[in-house]
Scaffold this active site. Structure first.
Site, PDB file in Angstrom:
ATOM      1  N   ASP A 141      59.155  49.632  22.481  1.00 23.50           N
ATOM      2  CA  ASP A 141      57.761  49.814  22.064  1.00 23.50           C
ATOM      3  C   ASP A 141      57.019  50.431  23.247  1.00 23.50           C
ATOM      4  OD1 ASP A 141      55.215  49.680  21.086  1.00 23.50           O
ATOM      5  OD2 ASP A 141      55.286  47.578  20.513  1.00 23.50           O
ATOM      6  N   ASP A 154      61.798  45.310  19.718  1.00 25.87           N
ATOM      7  CA  ASP A 154      61.476  44.556  18.506  1.00 25.87           C
ATOM      8  C   ASP A 154      62.394  45.004  17.375  1.00 25.87           C
ATOM      9  OD1 ASP A 154      60.299  43.481  16.186  1.00 25.87           O
ATOM     10  OD2 ASP A 154      58.311  43.515  17.099  1.00 25.87           O
ATOM     11  N   ASP A 158      59.543  46.119  25.678  1.00 24.70           N
ATOM     12  CA  ASP A 158      59.513  45.264  24.491  1.00 24.70           C
ATOM     13  C   ASP A 158      60.424  45.882  23.437  1.00 24.70           C
ATOM     14  OD1 ASP A 158      58.928  43.620  22.371  1.00 24.70           O
ATOM     15  OD2 ASP A 158      56.874  44.331  22.094  1.00 24.70           O
TER      16      ASP A 158
END
EC number: 2.7.7.-
Length: 333
Positions: A237, A98, A96
């Protein structure tokens, strides 16, 4: 921030319009995945088992969730409430990325943040997953998260059985956390042949800086490491990757804080992908809506529409209204 009930109901109706007009394909092996969602009222529903595409789309059209998720993991009994009773059988490897986590993100526009995290995603896939770790491109899928970044899924027999510790090592590697002065010092002293990955990059940087390997200091190694990491490290992440029971946004679903799609992007078309155009559902391109903007909007773009609105009543294209209401910047009138 309290949301306007009537406005939320209007937004829910627009989400329903999308789900009724779209046949969403379930993730591979949907029968082995846990499915969950969050309602517009904020309730979280988990531990669901779906058998096929029909059941998935029926669920979406009848419940109209704000957010939809499925597990990275495969279970023998995905609808069991307690994790040990689900019987874990493996999991995709998920990353992930972000844009909120980028250094200096608070000074960037939304578009600048997305462009920057896109470059990091390309680096993760091309440099680390494919080049360094030898993962085949056919086993990698990239998805725009629907809001601030990208999800990268790796699905192969090689990664399914990996436990949390092995996955944590991978996140440490791609983020450069596994790199240390002692690792480089050892490689230099032993004369490691054909070093790869980070070690190769740091040694190349040392030579580029004109540093003699025989007289090198720890401070010089540290300087080279910092320069290489600042250029090559990927900010993922980590808990999303090493949590083997993690739920991840379901492809083709709507992100409840933007109204945009969680959209798959072909690797060979990633350079040309523009999330602020390509992830807006076509059904949201029709008509205009009146909204009440809470405060002056930070300049941003959706499609060719430049959003720079004063507080108060504004009439905007439907997709702009959905974005601003979903993100809490406005309410429908």
């Amino acid at each position: 921030m309290m949301r306007d009930f009537v406005s939320e109901e209007k937004l829910k109706l627009l989400f329903e319009k999308y789900y009724r007009s779209t046949d969403i394909d379930p993730p591979a092996l949907i029968t082995k995945r846990e499915v969950g969602f969050m309602t517009f009222e904020g309730e979280i529903i988990r531990h669901m088992h779906l058998s096929n595409k029909f059941e998935l789309n029926n669920m979406l059209r009848t419940t109209v969730p704000r957010h939809v998720y499925s597990s990275a993991a495969y279970y023998k009994k995905p609808d069991e409430k307690k994790m040990p009773e689900k019987i874990w059988e493996g999991a995709d490897l998920i990353f992930d990325l972000d844009s909120d986590h980028l250094p200096g993100a608070e000074k960037m526009t939304y578009e600048e943040m997305l462009n920057s995290i896109k470059e990091q995603t390309k680096r993760l896939v091309n440099k680390f997953l494919v080049s360094d770790l030898g993962i085949s491109e056919k086993d990698i899928r990239i998805y725009f998260s629907g809001s601030r970044g990208y999800h990268v899924h790796v699905s192969s027999e090689d990664v399914y059985p990996l436990g949390s510790d092995a996955r944590r090592e991978i996140t440490d590697y791609v983020s450069g956390n596994s790199l240390s002065i002692s690792v480089i010092d050892k490689a230099l002293k032993t004369g490691e042949k054909r070093p790869g990955g980070w070690i190769k990059d740091v040694i190349s940087k040392l030579y580029e800086l004109g540093i003699n390997a025989e007289k090198i200091s720890q401070k010089q190694i540290e300087r080279a490491i910092d320069q290489v990491k600042s250029h090559n490290a990927t900010m993922v992440d980590a808990p999303v990757t090493y949590d083997i029971h993690r739920l991840i946004r379901m492809p083709q679903s709507l992100h409840g804080k933007s109204g945009m799609m969680v959209k798959e992007v072909d690797l060979d078309k990633f350079d040309d992908f523009d999330p602020l155009s390509d992830a807006i559902p076509k059904i949201f391109l029709e008509g205009d809506y009146d909204i009440n903007v809470h405060e002056k909007t930070r300049k941003l773009r959706l499609l060719d529409y430049k959003i720079d609105l004063p507080p108060g009543r504004n009439r905007v294209p439907q997709y702009v209204a959905i974005f601003l209401v979903s993100s809490g910047r406005a309410d429908f009138l």
